[in-house]
Design a protein around this motif. Structure first.
Motif, PDB file in Angstrom:
ATOM      1  N   LEU A 513       1.090  -0.994  -0.174  1.00  0.00           N
ATOM      2  CA  LEU A 513       0.038   0.273   0.311  1.00  0.00           C
ATOM      3  C   LEU A 513       0.648   1.108   0.164  1.00  0.00           C
ATOM      4  CD1 LEU A 513      -2.449  -1.422   2.376  1.00  0.00           C
ATOM      5  CD2 LEU A 513      -3.312  -0.915   0.208  1.00  0.00           C
ATOM      6  N   LYS A 514       2.078   1.060   0.716  1.00  0.00           N
ATOM      7  CA  LYS A 514       2.608   2.107   0.744  1.00  0.00           C
ATOM      8  C   LYS A 514       3.726   2.593  -0.448  1.00  0.00           C
ATOM      9  CE  LYS A 514       2.712   4.120   4.844  1.00  0.00           C
ATOM     10  NZ  LYS A 514       2.370   5.688   5.023  1.00  0.00           N
ATOM     11  N   ALA A 515       3.734   1.568  -1.351  1.00  0.00           N
ATOM     12  CA  ALA A 515       4.971   1.810  -2.641  1.00  0.00           C
ATOM     13  C   ALA A 515       3.905   1.843  -3.784  1.00  0.00           C
ATOM     14  CB  ALA A 515       5.135   0.360  -2.748  1.00  0.00           C
ATOM     15  N   THR A 516       2.778   1.791  -3.504  1.00  0.00           N
ATOM     16  CA  THR A 516       1.405   2.594  -5.009  1.00  0.00           C
ATOM     17  C   THR A 516       1.285   3.682  -4.838  1.00  0.00           C
ATOM     18  OG1 THR A 516      -0.176   0.580  -3.643  1.00  0.00           O
ATOM     19  CG2 THR A 516       1.444   0.067  -5.041  1.00  0.00           C
ATOM     20  N   SER A 517       1.473   3.860  -3.134  1.00  0.00           N
ATOM     21  CA  SER A 517       0.336   5.391  -3.082  1.00  0.00           C
ATOM     22  C   SER A 517       1.278   6.262  -2.880  1.00  0.00           C
ATOM     23  CB  SER A 517      -0.223   5.138  -1.654  1.00  0.00           C
ATOM     24  OG  SER A 517       0.953   5.029  -0.188  1.00  0.00           O
ATOM     25  N   GLY A 518       2.709   6.100  -3.144  1.00  0.00           N
ATOM     26  CA  GLY A 518       3.251   7.504  -3.763  1.00  0.00           C
ATOM     27  C   GLY A 518       3.474   7.945  -2.116  1.00  0.00           C
ATOM     28  N   GLU A 519       3.060   8.199  -0.805  1.00  0.00           N
ATOM     29  CA  GLU A 519       3.080   7.865   0.687  1.00  0.00           C
ATOM     30  C   GLU A 519       5.217   7.900   0.940  1.00  0.00           C
ATOM     31  OE1 GLU A 519       0.584   6.999   3.229  1.00  0.00           O
ATOM     32  OE2 GLU A 519      -1.030   6.933   2.250  1.00  0.00           O
TER      33      GLU A 519
END
Length: 519
Positions: A513-519
């Motif tokens: 989720l972190k890798a694909t959200s750009g956060e």
């Protein structure tokens, strides 16, 4: 010294008499030339003693003589010899007055003195002066050679400064002054670093003449070395352009210092081979053997905490500079100036540097990595720097440098230190394309489900994971009942075919989720 009008006047066999320009007889004579042309100026180069009989001149016409003498003086003729007893029994007053008015020396040549005798006297004096210059040049060469063999570059520079009645300085590969003579010349030479850098960009041999700031020195810069990129430079400062003897001395110094430079390059290559062996033993966990091989050459380096630096450079098409070579020069020059030992090992497309922690070599490498030339091409140079280590932990330090190098490459940085990697966050590392591809694949089925409008599984999963599986808190964040959230999490498990009770699954989902959200 070359012949002068005074030396010709004092030549007992010529019997010359001065009729004008008595105060300018110390001017050197480059040649004696005979011309009866009404206007010989187009055939003059300057510095000649012109010999005439006034065969085609009206030497008694004051206006004609003023024009004639004025043109001769303007062309750089240093003297006029007038033969009496040929066309005129004496030098006409019109010519004498014109010569006095222009300040041009006028010599009376008696009939019994042929012009050929004057030409021979000038030629003999020039030949004698050249012989003296060559002899002095050979003597200077012997002295410079002796100093180079007995006292090294410092003694050679001191001898050269005496020979040219000026000063001399030697620069290393980085453009820094390593020796100067006399001692006060070091400050003056240090102002020429930018000029030396420009000279080193040209293929050897190269030279240039520059003016020193705030001085009247005439300074010659000469590159030293036979390679494509010179490894050193020589500066010679004088009050005026060097003469023949001084030129011999300068050229001899260039040759001797170039030999020293080339010999140093051969020794440097041998040292690098020893350094490569020492590094292999350290990385193999054999510090005692490494110390034995290093001996006095690198022994001191292994007694103190050191850092390992690993650098890579992408191929650079159409450019002359090699960033790895420049980095190696920066490390070695800084170490030499500070008296440190440094181990520099080229390793195919890599450069490995082992240098004292907190020393000049490490500082020079980090400074070079931050310089504009290193940043001009982001793919040109990538550097990883380990934490401080000792011989026993050399292999660990090497891995740290490689890890830092990998992070620098991923982040688009020129240099990354291992301490910064360890003190930072792991999340920036998720920007890798392979990680993103894995995350997209893992979450694709959930996103496809949400795209149909039958729920918001991705957002529900993110809320539940961020609340560490606390149903009430996560449901409140989403604005739904906790039973609705339980239903959605069961659907996530069914679609993914994975259990959310598994901590590894929860970790992979959160990082995805972190890798694909750009956060």
């Amino acid at each position: 010294m070359p012949p002068t009008l005074a030396s010709l006047v004092h030549h007992s066999a010529l019997k010359l008499t001065v009729r004008a320009g008595e105060d300018k007889l110390d001017v050197p004579v480059r040649w004696a030339h005979v011309s009866e042309l009404a206007d010989p100026v187009p055939y003059m180069e300057g510095g000649e003693l012109l010999l005439i009989t006034a065969l085609k001149l009206d030497a008694e016409d004051p206006e004609a003589m003023r024009r004639y003498v004025k043109r001769l003086a303007g062309a750089g003729v240093v003297g006029l010899g007038f033969a009496v007893g040929v066309n005129y029994d004496a030098i006409p007053d019109a010519l004498v007055q014109a010569a006095r008015q222009e300040g041009l020396p006028l010599l009376e040549v008696p009939r019994r003195t042929p012009f050929l005798a004057i030409s021979k006297a000038v030629s003999a004096a020039i030949a004698a002066d050249q012989y003296r210059a060559v002899t002095a040049g050979f003597a200077a060469q012997r002295e410079l050679t002796r100093q180079a063999l007995t006292t090294g570059p410092e003694g050679l520079l001191a001898a050269l400064a005496v020979q040219v009645d000026g000063w001399a300085a030697l620069y290393d590969a980085s453009g820094a002054v390593v020796a100067a003579a006399p001692e006060w010349a070091g400050r003056r030479a240090a102002r020429l670093t930018a000029d030396v850098e420009r000279l080193r960009e040209r293929p050897a041999p190269a030279s240039s003449v520059v003016a020193a700031p705030d001085t009247e020195d005439r300074i010659e810069l000469h590159s030293l070395g036979t390679g494509r990129r010179p490894r050193a430079a020589l500066a010679v400062g004088t009050a005026a352009a060097p003469g023949t003897a001084e030129r011999y001395a300068v050229h001899s110094a260039i040759a001797l210092l170039t030999l020293t430079t080339e010999r140093s390059r051969s020794l440097h290559a041998a040292e690098q081979r020893v350094g490569a062996a020492v590094l292999r033993m350290l990385l193999a966990g054999e510090p005692d053997h490494a110390r034995a091989v290093a001996g006095d050459l690198y022994g001191g380096l292994l007694d103190a905490p050191f850092r390992l630096l690993v650098a890579e450079a992408a191929p650079r098409q159409g450019t002359d500079g090699d960033p790895l070579d420049a980095l190696a020069e920066a490390a070695e020059s800084a170490a030499a100036r500070s008296g440190e030992a440094v181990l520099v090992v080229p390793d195919r497309e890599r450069l490995v540097v082992l240098a004292t922690d907190g020393g000049a070599a490490v500082a020079a490498c980090t400074a070079y990595a931050g310089a504009p030339e290193a940043k001009a091409d982001e793919d040109a140079l990538v550097v990883g720097l380990s934490a401080p280590a000792g011989p026993i932990a050399a292999a660990t330090a090497y891995r740290q440098a490689e890890q830092a190098l990998s992070v620098a490459r991923r982040r688009g940085r020129v240099l990354v230190e291992h301490e910064h990697v360890a003190a930072g966050s792991v999340l920036p590392l998720l920007a890798d394309d392979a990680v993103r591809a894995f995350a997209d694949g893992l979450l694709r089925a959930l996103r496809d489900h949400d795209a149909t409008g039958r729920g918001d599984l991705v957002a529900s999963l993110r809320a539940w994971l961020s609340r560490h599986g606390q149903w009430d808190a996560a449901a409140a964040d989403l604005g739904v009942h906790r039973h609705t959230l339980r239903y959605r999490m069961r659907r996530v498990e069914e679609i993914l075919g994975r259990s959310l009770d598994d901590p590894d699954v929860r970790m992979e989902l959160w990082l995805s989720l972190k890798a694909t959200s750009g956060e």
